[in-house]
Scaffold this motif. Structure first.
Motif, PDB file in Angstrom:
ATOM      1  N   GLU A  87      -3.072  -0.900  -7.246  1.00  0.00           N
ATOM      2  CA  GLU A  87      -4.302  -0.161  -7.549  1.00  0.00           C
ATOM      3  C   GLU A  87      -4.029   0.949  -8.565  1.00  0.00           C
ATOM      4  OE1 GLU A  87      -7.813   2.499  -5.327  1.00  0.00           O
ATOM      5  OE2 GLU A  87      -6.207   1.574  -4.142  1.00  0.00           O
ATOM      6  N   PHE A 107      -3.429   4.207  -1.857  1.00  0.00           N
ATOM      7  CA  PHE A 107      -3.693   3.203  -2.891  1.00  0.00           C
ATOM      8  C   PHE A 107      -3.230   1.834  -2.407  1.00  0.00           C
ATOM      9  CE2 PHE A 107      -4.160   5.069  -7.459  1.00  0.00           C
ATOM     10  CZ  PHE A 107      -5.205   5.880  -7.031  1.00  0.00           C
ATOM     11  N   SER A 108      -4.055   0.827  -2.642  1.00  0.00           N
ATOM     12  CA  SER A 108      -3.689  -0.557  -2.337  1.00  0.00           C
ATOM     13  C   SER A 108      -2.611  -1.024  -3.310  1.00  0.00           C
ATOM     14  CB  SER A 108      -4.907  -1.463  -2.460  1.00  0.00           C
ATOM     15  OG  SER A 108      -5.947  -1.032  -1.620  1.00  0.00           O
ATOM     16  N   SER A 155       0.845  -1.191   0.000  1.00  0.00           N
ATOM     17  CA  SER A 155       0.000   0.000   0.000  1.00  0.00           C
ATOM     18  C   SER A 155       0.880   1.240   0.000  1.00  0.00           C
ATOM     19  CB  SER A 155      -0.900   0.012   1.240  1.00  0.00           C
ATOM     20  OG  SER A 155      -1.820  -1.060   1.188  1.00  0.00           O
ATOM     21  N   LYS A 187      -6.115   4.203 -11.141  1.00  0.00           N
ATOM     22  CA  LYS A 187      -7.301   4.944 -11.566  1.00  0.00           C
ATOM     23  C   LYS A 187      -7.039   5.566 -12.929  1.00  0.00           C
ATOM     24  CE  LYS A 187      -9.491   4.613  -7.528  1.00  0.00           C
ATOM     25  NZ  LYS A 187     -10.716   3.770  -7.390  1.00  0.00           N
TER      26      LYS A 187
END
Length: 481
Positions: free
Chosen positions: A474, A470-471, A439, A476
């Protein structure tokens, strides 16, 4: 009365003729609308390319079985199909996985299983009967064109199989050793064989070879209406040959040329796109924890200065070489597979999908024998569909001769968080990804309201000092609201 009836019939016939003419006109307009536009940079800039392994695509391993699925490839944003070699394979020195030649295997049943390498070609203008007939191939091309998808062929100009007709009729076309024997290809850096013992090396010092090779390439464009070529080990063939071939073939129609190479000199007059091998290896290394987000950022800066603005590369997480020899996506990338796939669609260039990738294939496909990809839609079909739609529709992902701008967005954790924006005209997308297996907390030089494209959710980035978590792996893809 009789005159009235005749006049009425005449009017009726005239009306019928007008209706038929009108229907014919509509039909012709429909046919005209269905004609595929010549391949061009505008189309290529928002394309996804699909590498089709016909042998392994279905249990039958035929053109017809692949052709059935062409319409649904549009769901993935595919606009170009690259067919791995479709030509007859040499029966002499046909290689097996263990390195033996088929003729060395005594058991007839085992020998029949050895189908050989697609790249050991015995006839450049023939069709491998394993896949079907020429008519089947023509149906595949027509189906692709009817679905507004272009077709390019894998072209192997560096070498032929050992039973190609040129071996006997034009031995002067081949490289020979001091004893005058035709040899397999040599690695110019080491002077040793590449180990491609199932093929014979072509010698481009002979200009007669140039003429024959151009003629073979032209046949597929002129007679079979294909739209270009992916050229195997393009850097091992003289650039001047490729330039002469492209110049001649473009007299027939516009074509798209993909080089299996990163050599920028090939882009001057011969090729439209090359392989992003270095970028791919960096993605593999990041997934393994050997490199990080900053290494990828530094690489993109490097290619921005190395290549001209209208040069572009093919991005990929897998292809036939990587899958068969280096491992499946899962083997090489594990939990990082999705974010790495998203990067291939959002970074400058054109993304590749290799047969089986859309079906979450978790195995290495056999190269010299029959195998089959899975056909169950699971995790990656919807992911690739969303990414493909974005690539097709959003000018911010334009990736060819007039690419969208690429700008790195600063963040507080550059070693793990990779963030950038792409912009063209009124379109803009932002990518933020955690390229690590832990993470990560960070702030980013960004503010405003955005749509999380992959999840169709609103994301609010309030100010530049906001801490975001953010994991592992992860990411976006953000679109301005």
């Amino acid at each position: 009365m009789k005159r009235f009836i005749i006049a009425a019939l005449a009017v009726s016939m005239l009306a019928a003729c007008k209706n038929e003419a009108s229907e014919d006109s509509i039909k012709k307009e429909d046919e005209k609308a269905q004609i595929l536009a010549p391949i061009n940079d505008s189309i290529l800039g928002q394309s996804v390319i699909y590498e089709a392994n016909i042998r392994q695509y279905s249990p039958e391993g035929t053109f017809n079985e692949f052709t059935k699925d062409i319409p649904q490839l549009k769901e993935l944003g595919v606009k170009v199909i690259w067919l791995m070699p479709v030509y007859p394979i040499s029966s002499v020195k046909r290689k097996a996985t263990d390195g033996r030649f088929a003729e060395e295997i005594e058991d007839a049943k085992e020998r029949e299983k050895i189908l050989g390498s697609y790249y050991a070609i015995s006839d450049y203008t023939g069709i491998n009967p394993e896949f079907g007939t020429l008519e089947d191939f023509q149906k595949l091309v027509k189906t692709a064109h009817d679905n507004n998808i272009y077709v390019i062929l894998d072209w192997v100009a560096n070498h032929t199989g050992w039973d190609h007709v040129w071996i006997d009729e034009h031995p002067e076309f081949y490289t020979k050793n001091e004893a005058g024997e035709i040899i397999d290809p040599i690695n110019p850096d080491t002077g040793e064989s590449w180990g491609w013992t199932d093929v014979a090396d072509l010698n481009y010092d002979n200009k007669g070879l140039w003429t024959e090779m151009r003629k073979e390439m032209r046949y597929w464009v002129e007679e079979q209406n294909i739209d270009g070529f992916r050229c195997d080990v393009a850097g091992e063939v003289p650039t001047e040959f490729w330039e002469s071939a492209v110049k001649e073939i473009k007299q027939v129609k516009p074509i798209f040329m993909l080089a299996e190479s990163e050599d920028k000199d090939l882009f001057e007059e011969a090729f439209d796109m090359g392989y992003n091998w270095e970028g791919h290896h960096i993605l593999n290394a990041i997934a393994k924890g050997e490199k990080n987000a900053k290494d990828l950022s530094d690489y993109l800066k490097k290619i921005d200065t190395t290549y001209k603005e209208d040069d572009y590369l093919m991005n990929f997480v897998t292809n036939h070489d990587e899958n068969s020899w280096s491992g499946s996506i899962n083997e090489r990338m594990g939990d990082a597979a999705e974010v790495m796939t998203a990067l291939t669609f959002t970074m400058p260039g054109m993304p590749l999908i290799y047969s089986g990738q859309e079906y979450d294939m978790q195995k290495r496909l056999r190269f010299f024998e029959k195998d089959t990809i899975p056909h169950q839609k699971n995790k990656f079909w919807p992911i690739l569909s969303k990414l493909g739609k974005l690539k097709n529709k959003n000018l911010a992902l334009e990736g060819s001769k007039t690419p969208a701008k690429f700008l790195k967005i600063e963040n507080s954790n550059e070693s793990t968080i990779f963030s950038f924006e792409r912009e063209k005209d009124a379109d803009k997308i932002i990518f933020i990804g955690n390229l690590s297996d832990t993470s990560s907390s960070f702030s980013i030089n960004l503010e405003g309201n955005f749509i999380d494209y992959m999840n169709n959710e609103k994301v609010f980035v309030i100010d530049k000092n906001q801490k975001i978590e953010f994991s592992p792996w992860e990411y976006k893809i953000l679109i301005i609201q």
